[in-house]
Each structure stands twice: as structure tokens, then as C-alpha cells.
Design a protein around this motif. Sequence first.
Motif: not given
Length: 111
Positions: A63-81
Motif C-alpha cells: 500500500f502507498i501511504v504519505d508516511s510509513v512512520d506516521r502510519y505505523y505510529e497511528e496503528n500501534s497494533t501492527l508488528e514489524f516482520v
Amino acid sequence: MKLAFLCHPVKYLKGSVRYYREVLGFEEAWQEGDHTVALKLPGSDVQLMLEDDGDGFPPGGVFIVDSVDRYYEENSTLEFVKDLVISHQEGSPSFKTNQGTRFALSIKARN
């Protein structure tokens, strides 16, 4: 957020690409080394990205997002693989949801 690629790991990349092109009529959009080939989906801006199954990851979206860091911060249930699973110009870190679904984020789509 915009879907850019459907990522599908395959065991036999060359044979899979040949099947999608010759049998299903897909056109090759781009290739990265001997491990990744993207195909144009007829009637869609979304591309099918076939990649070598070496990492054992399941299929997922990029998926294309404006900022990977911001998206990750706003979706804290995600886990880096794994960082930079897909090596576009800006890179696409791969994530896993709490349901086990894999997806990657990118700030640039490949043309």
C-alpha cells in the motif's frame, strides 16, 4: 492509503511468470533481479507482484501511504516482520496484523 501491488510469493518464478503472460495474457510491468516480477492486471492500476518464495511470507498487499512512520505510529497494533522486504526506491517495510495478515507500506509506487 492506496493499494499498489498484490504480492504473491511463488516457488517457481520463471514458470509462474510464463503462465501469467502466455496463458492469462498479463503484461510484464517491471522486473527486479531474478527474484521479483510485476505484471499489469488488465483494466486496473494495481499490479500483481510475483516474488521468489525464499522468505516464506504469505501473500499480501503493498500500500502507498504519505508516511510509513506516521502510519505505523497511528496503528500501534501492527508488528514489524522485516524491513525492506520489497526494495523500491524508498523501500517497503513489511508488517503483520494481529490476525497474521502480511502487508507492506511504501511512499512511492514503481512506474
